[in-house]
Structures are given as C-alpha cells and as structure tokens.
Design a protein around this motif. Structure first.
Motif, PDB file in Angstrom:
ATOM      1  N   ARG A   1      72.595 -58.422  -5.415  1.00 15.20           N
ATOM      2  CA  ARG A   1      73.386 -57.485  -5.011  1.00 15.20           C
ATOM      3  C   ARG A   1      74.902 -58.213  -4.760  1.00 15.20           C
ATOM      4  O   ARG A   1      74.773 -59.434  -4.186  1.00 15.20           O
ATOM      5  N   PRO A   2      75.934 -57.235  -5.025  1.00 15.14           N
ATOM      6  CA  PRO A   2      77.190 -57.876  -4.724  1.00 15.14           C
ATOM      7  C   PRO A   2      77.432 -58.339  -3.349  1.00 15.14           C
ATOM      8  O   PRO A   2      77.236 -57.269  -2.541  1.00 15.14           O
ATOM      9  N   ASP A   3      77.967 -59.556  -2.816  1.00 13.50           N
ATOM     10  CA  ASP A   3      78.172 -59.653  -1.590  1.00 13.50           C
ATOM     11  C   ASP A   3      79.650 -59.695  -1.585  1.00 13.50           C
ATOM     12  O   ASP A   3      80.414 -59.876  -2.465  1.00 13.50           O
ATOM     13  N   ARG A   4      80.169 -60.068  -0.262  1.00 16.16           N
ATOM     14  CA  ARG A   4      81.797 -59.973   0.073  1.00 16.16           C
ATOM     15  C   ARG A   4      82.454 -61.037  -0.681  1.00 16.16           C
ATOM     16  O   ARG A   4      83.518 -60.847  -1.090  1.00 16.16           O
ATOM     17  N   ARG A   5      81.641 -62.162  -0.696  1.00 17.27           N
ATOM     18  CA  ARG A   5      82.639 -63.320  -1.355  1.00 17.27           C
ATOM     19  C   ARG A   5      82.526 -62.688  -2.852  1.00 17.27           C
ATOM     20  O   ARG A   5      83.651 -63.520  -3.439  1.00 17.27           O
ATOM     21  N   TRP A   6      81.667 -62.415  -3.557  1.00 12.97           N
ATOM     22  CA  TRP A   6      81.731 -62.228  -4.946  1.00 12.97           C
ATOM     23  C   TRP A   6      82.730 -60.972  -5.337  1.00 12.97           C
ATOM     24  O   TRP A   6      83.692 -60.980  -5.830  1.00 12.97           O
ATOM     25  N   ILE A   7      82.815 -59.939  -4.354  1.00  4.05           N
ATOM     26  CA  ILE A   7      83.776 -58.896  -4.440  1.00  4.05           C
ATOM     27  C   ILE A   7      85.083 -59.179  -4.167  1.00  4.05           C
ATOM     28  O   ILE A   7      86.075 -59.016  -5.331  1.00  4.05           O
ATOM     29  N   TRP A   8      85.671 -60.220  -3.307  1.00  3.96           N
ATOM     30  CA  TRP A   8      86.833 -60.772  -3.112  1.00  3.96           C
ATOM     31  C   TRP A   8      87.195 -61.856  -4.152  1.00  3.96           C
ATOM     32  O   TRP A   8      88.547 -61.839  -4.365  1.00  3.96           O
ATOM     33  N   THR A   9      86.440 -62.444  -4.693  1.00  8.74           N
ATOM     34  CA  THR A   9      86.584 -63.170  -5.829  1.00  8.74           C
ATOM     35  C   THR A   9      87.033 -62.472  -6.868  1.00  8.74           C
ATOM     36  O   THR A   9      87.904 -62.710  -7.941  1.00  8.74           O
ATOM     37  N   VAL A  10      86.331 -61.360  -7.098  1.00  5.93           N
ATOM     38  CA  VAL A  10      86.570 -60.447  -8.568  1.00  5.93           C
ATOM     39  C   VAL A  10      87.953 -59.795  -8.428  1.00  5.93           C
ATOM     40  O   VAL A  10      88.665 -59.908  -9.297  1.00  5.93           O
ATOM     41  N   VAL A  11      88.282 -59.407  -7.025  1.00  3.27           N
ATOM     42  CA  VAL A  11      89.544 -58.798  -7.058  1.00  3.27           C
ATOM     43  C   VAL A  11      90.717 -59.937  -7.169  1.00  3.27           C
ATOM     44  O   VAL A  11      91.635 -59.768  -8.026  1.00  3.27           O
ATOM     45  N   ALA A  12      90.549 -60.873  -6.534  1.00  2.00           N
ATOM     46  CA  ALA A  12      91.647 -62.361  -7.107  1.00  2.00           C
ATOM     47  C   ALA A  12      91.593 -62.535  -8.464  1.00  2.00           C
ATOM     48  O   ALA A  12      92.872 -62.976  -9.093  1.00  2.00           O
TER      49      ALA A  12
ATOM     50  N   VAL B   1      88.942 -74.869  -3.731  1.00  2.00           N
ATOM     51  CA  VAL B   1      89.724 -75.430  -5.000  1.00  2.00           C
ATOM     52  C   VAL B   1      89.997 -73.966  -5.856  1.00  2.00           C
ATOM     53  O   VAL B   1      91.063 -73.998  -6.607  1.00  2.00           O
ATOM     54  N   LEU B   2      89.174 -73.156  -5.902  1.00  2.00           N
ATOM     55  CA  LEU B   2      89.557 -71.903  -6.513  1.00  2.00           C
ATOM     56  C   LEU B   2      90.645 -71.200  -5.840  1.00  2.00           C
ATOM     57  O   LEU B   2      91.688 -70.782  -6.610  1.00  2.00           O
ATOM     58  N   VAL B   3      90.649 -71.060  -4.560  1.00  2.00           N
ATOM     59  CA  VAL B   3      91.849 -70.399  -4.055  1.00  2.00           C
ATOM     60  C   VAL B   3      93.405 -71.177  -4.433  1.00  2.00           C
ATOM     61  O   VAL B   3      94.400 -70.632  -4.566  1.00  2.00           O
ATOM     62  N   ALA B   4      93.351 -72.525  -4.143  1.00  2.00           N
ATOM     63  CA  ALA B   4      94.261 -73.294  -4.473  1.00  2.00           C
ATOM     64  C   ALA B   4      94.883 -73.123  -5.896  1.00  2.00           C
ATOM     65  O   ALA B   4      96.077 -72.834  -6.321  1.00  2.00           O
ATOM     66  N   GLN B   5      93.921 -72.870  -6.780  1.00  2.00           N
ATOM     67  CA  GLN B   5      94.388 -72.764  -8.332  1.00  2.00           C
ATOM     68  C   GLN B   5      95.050 -71.327  -8.326  1.00  2.00           C
ATOM     69  O   GLN B   5      95.968 -71.048  -9.323  1.00  2.00           O
TER      70      GLN B   5
ATOM     71  N   PRO C   1      92.901 -60.907  -0.067  1.00  2.00           N
ATOM     72  CA  PRO C   1      91.774 -60.605   0.580  1.00  2.00           C
ATOM     73  C   PRO C   1      90.743 -61.629   0.490  1.00  2.00           C
ATOM     74  O   PRO C   1      90.140 -61.739   1.430  1.00  2.00           O
ATOM     75  N   LEU C   2      90.794 -62.421  -0.452  1.00  2.00           N
ATOM     76  CA  LEU C   2      89.885 -63.580  -0.715  1.00  2.00           C
ATOM     77  C   LEU C   2      90.308 -64.732   0.534  1.00  2.00           C
ATOM     78  O   LEU C   2      89.259 -65.300   1.012  1.00  2.00           O
ATOM     79  N   VAL C   3      91.593 -64.888   0.667  1.00  2.00           N
ATOM     80  CA  VAL C   3      91.960 -66.038   1.506  1.00  2.00           C
ATOM     81  C   VAL C   3      91.477 -65.292   3.179  1.00  2.00           C
ATOM     82  O   VAL C   3      91.042 -66.403   3.885  1.00  2.00           O
ATOM     83  N   ILE C   4      91.771 -64.287   3.273  1.00  2.00           N
ATOM     84  CA  ILE C   4      91.306 -63.557   4.572  1.00  2.00           C
ATOM     85  C   ILE C   4      89.804 -63.655   4.785  1.00  2.00           C
ATOM     86  O   ILE C   4      89.492 -64.309   5.815  1.00  2.00           O
ATOM     87  N   HIS C   5      88.995 -63.202   3.703  1.00  2.00           N
ATOM     88  CA  HIS C   5      87.424 -63.814   3.777  1.00  2.00           C
ATOM     89  C   HIS C   5      87.236 -65.109   4.206  1.00  2.00           C
ATOM     90  O   HIS C   5      86.191 -65.229   4.977  1.00  2.00           O
ATOM     91  N   GLY C   6      87.892 -65.818   3.360  1.00  2.00           N
ATOM     92  CA  GLY C   6      87.478 -67.335   3.585  1.00  2.00           C
ATOM     93  C   GLY C   6      87.810 -67.843   5.120  1.00  2.00           C
ATOM     94  O   GLY C   6      87.162 -68.740   5.603  1.00  2.00           O
ATOM     95  N   CYS C   7      89.000 -67.336   5.342  1.00  2.00           N
ATOM     96  CA  CYS C   7      89.527 -67.876   6.951  1.00  2.00           C
ATOM     97  C   CYS C   7      88.454 -67.212   7.914  1.00  2.00           C
ATOM     98  O   CYS C   7      88.287 -68.109   8.957  1.00  2.00           O
TER      99      CYS C   7
END
Length: 414
Positions: A220-231, A291-295, A394-400
């Motif tokens: 099932r999609p989790d938040r990490r997957w969802i915000w990764t997809v958005v980014a 590393v993903l966010v930095a890219q 959104p991915l940065v906020i989720h990671g923080c």
C-alpha cells in the motif's frame, strides 16, 4: 531503521549465482538489458530535442507545435506505463521489454517516413509507449539476472540511458551526411531492431519472475512513497521540458550555433552514464532520502542556470541534469528495493511511472506555450525550475518531520 532486502529467488526465479559461469551469464544479460534501455528509453525517446531544429524547418512550424508533439510523445509514455502496470500481473517482465522494443522500432520507422505533424506525432507516441514498457520492467529484470548486487544492477540500468542520450545528441551532425532528419530516424530504427533480435536470441532462456496476480499483494502506498512521487513528477515535468527545448533555446535565445548547443547537450548523456552508479553508491552511506532530495534541489537550480545562456554555467547545468536524471532513477529504485519485496517493488515502481508520465506530458506543452507567450525561449526553463522546487517541498517537510520524530526519544531520554 534496518533495510529489508529480499532474496532474488523468492518469486520463482532460479537464477544461478554460485559459480563463475552463472556470474558471467548474469553480466552478459545485464549488459544486453542496459543496451535495450539505452536505445528504447534513451536514444529513441530523447532524439526529438536535438532534431527539433531541422524538423522545425520542415514539418514543425513553432515552439508550440513542438511542445504539443513532445506532449503526444509523453502521452504515449503514460499509456505505456498504465498498460505495463496492468499487464505486469499476468506476463513476465521480459515480455514487456520485448514489446516495448518492438513499439520503439515501429515508432522510429513511422518517424523515418513522416511527411507531416500527424505522422510525427504517431511515431513519437509509439516511441514513448515503447520506452515506458522497457523502463517499467528493466530494473526488476536486472535484479533477477544480477542478484549478487541488486543496487549496482539497478544503477547500471539507470545510467545506461545516458549512453542513448549521448548518441542522440550527435544526431544533428548526421543530418547533412545521411540526407536529412528522416534518415537519422531510420538508422535508429535499424539499431533498435538489431538489439531486439539479439535479445530474442540471448535472453530467451533467462529466468523470469513467475506471473501471478497476487505478486503485489500486501503493498500500500505510504507517505514516503506519495511525496517521493510528487517530487519525482515535478522533476519529470522539468526534465521533459528542458530536454525538448535545450538545443533550440540556446540557439534562438543565446545565439549559440547548433553544433555548440548539441555538444553541450551531449554532456547530459555523458553525465548520465556515471550519475546512476555514483548516486546509488553515495546513497548507501549517506542515506537514500538525503541523496535523493539533494539531487532534486540541484536539478531545479540547473534549470535557472540554463536560463542564463552563459557557456560555463550552462555546461555545469548540463552535467547536473544528466547526473540527476540517472541518479534519481537509481536511488528511487534502490530505495524501493530496500523496503519492499521484488513483487511489491515492481508494483510501486510501475505506479510511480504514471504520475511521472503526466508530469512529462504536461511540461513541454506548458513550456512551449510560455515561450510563445513571452517571446523568450528561456522562459520554459524558468517555469521548470519553479515547478521542480515547489514539487520538492512536501518531500523535504516529510523528511524533516521523520528526522525530528526519530530524535525525540533520544532527547527526552537525557
């Protein structure tokens, strides 16, 4: 958090990993898979940008039409992604790769005989659909044929796109030598057909994941997957637009020659060759998400760098674009492999391609419209940078938030 790596043989796969003969066979199969990806997902899909200038002098009359045709190409990619996800529960991944290669051959053949925008659109649609099918299945097959180091196998497949893009960047130089842009598309069609035939001969007996409808069960999609997809979708919006207008914008907006712009464009492909392997290796020690966010941040910045039109700055931007194109794909795929079983990884990665395809489909049309409205080819790149930055938030906020929650027990325990 401990990474969970699944055995490569848990899905009916019987790949040999114990002896040198099996390892050599795995390397050969991996190289052939990389060739399929390089041609279908690299050369066939990203030659349109460099060839846009000679085609504009014949069948494409404006940036808006060029953007629309690029959108048609991405619509094909989206259709291929949806069809691939639905078919993956019933057919082996290798079948998807072969079907995608065949679609790329058909699309390139149509482009080589095109006499108007409609035929160009049809050819681009087919190459987009073929590229999606190949890219959907290639990482999963790579893990199966080279199980001793799945992360490296995925990185090699992601980086192989750079070889195709590098080859695509030199195609404008071939136009006068071979008699026009149609002949270039024809040469590409023959090249993909040859690799398809070789894959039919050499990969026919390779072990495959057994096709079962329940393979993706439990995911099932989790938040990490969802915000990764958005980014990732915002990233794809920018990359799809930037690759379409890179050469044309530098010529029309900064006065570059076609040869100089094409040479700089080729730096994207060269950087892609190393980007996937380097990024995946860094993410093992520094973490997948950092590393993903930095890219993503660097990629957004590179769009504004291209908009300066300054030679050294654009060159650095080209390297960043290429490195992040293969690097993000490698890190995302490796992260999914770390967290899910092979079957769940295939489902998660396949569904991810759909919003990515939407982003790449919308980008060129929006970019072409912005260029025609503003009268400045670099407007498209400024739009891309803004969209990529917004999608990343959104991915940065989720990671923080995750980092803060992970540190809370340590703080309260003191």
């Amino acid at each position: 958090m401990t990474e969970q790596r699944s055995s490569p043989t848990t899905s009916g796969t019987t790949a040999s990993t114990g002896d040198d003969g099996g390892a050599r066979t795995g390397v050969a199969a991996l190289v052939l898979l990389a060739a399929c990806t390089a041609l279908a997902q690299g050369l066939a899909r990203y030659s349109f940008g460099p060839l846009l200038l000679p085609m504009r002098e014949d069948v494409i009359r404006s940036y808006a039409i060029g953007g629309l045709l690029a959108t048609v190409h991405m619509a094909g990619y989206l259709v291929g992604a949806v069809a691939g996800v639905r078919a993956s529960a019933r057919v082996a991944p290798l079948w998807l790769i072969r079907t995608g290669m065949a679609g790329s051959v058909a699309g390139l053949a149509v482009l080589s005989f095109s006499t108007g925008s409609a035929m160009v659109g049809a050819g681009l649609f087919l190459t987009g659909m073929g590229g999606a099918l190949v890219w959907l299945a290639a990482p999963a097959v790579a893990v199966q044929v080279y199980p001793c180091d799945p992360g490296r196998a995925i990185a090699i497949i992601a980086s192989s796109m750079g070889i195709g893009i590098t080859l695509g960047s030199v195609v404008p130089a071939l136009v006068p030598a071979v008699g026009g842009w149609r002949a270039v598309w024809g040469i590409e069609a023959v090249s993909v057909l040859v690799v398809l035939c070789v894959s039919l001969l050499l990969l026919g007996s390779r072990p495959q994941v057994s096709a079962r409808a329940e393979e993706s069960g439990g995911w099932r999609p989790d938040r990490r997957w969802i915000w990764t997809v958005v980014a990732f979708a915002a990233f794809s919006f920018g990359i799809g637009t930037g690759m379409t207008f890179f050469v044309a914008a530098l010529r029309d907006g900064a006065g570059w020659t076609v040869r100089r712009a094409g040479a700089t464009y080729s730096m994207i492909g060269v950087a892609m060759i190393a980007g996937g392997v380097i990024a995946e290796r860094l993410s093992r020690s520094l973490g997948r998400m950092p590393v993903l966010v930095a890219q993503f941040v660097l990629a957004a910045a590179s769009m504004f760098m291209v908009a300066t039109g300054m030679g050294p700055v654009v060159s650095v931007a080209a390297v960043i674009i290429g490195t992040t194109m293969s690097g993000t794909a490698a890190v995302v795929s490796a992260d999914l492999h770390d967290r899910y079983s092979p079957q769940q990884m295939a489902a998660a990665f396949g569904l991810m391609l759909i919003p990515l395809g939407i982003g790449q489909m919308l980008g060129p049309t929006a970019g072409g419209w912005a260029v025609d409205l503003a009268g400045d080819p670099f407007t498209a790149f400024m739009l891309c940078g803004a969209v990529m930055g917004a999608g990343l938030l959104p991915l940065v906020i989720h990671g923080c938030r995750r980092t803060r929650r992970a540190q809370t027990p340590l703080i309260t325990g003191r």
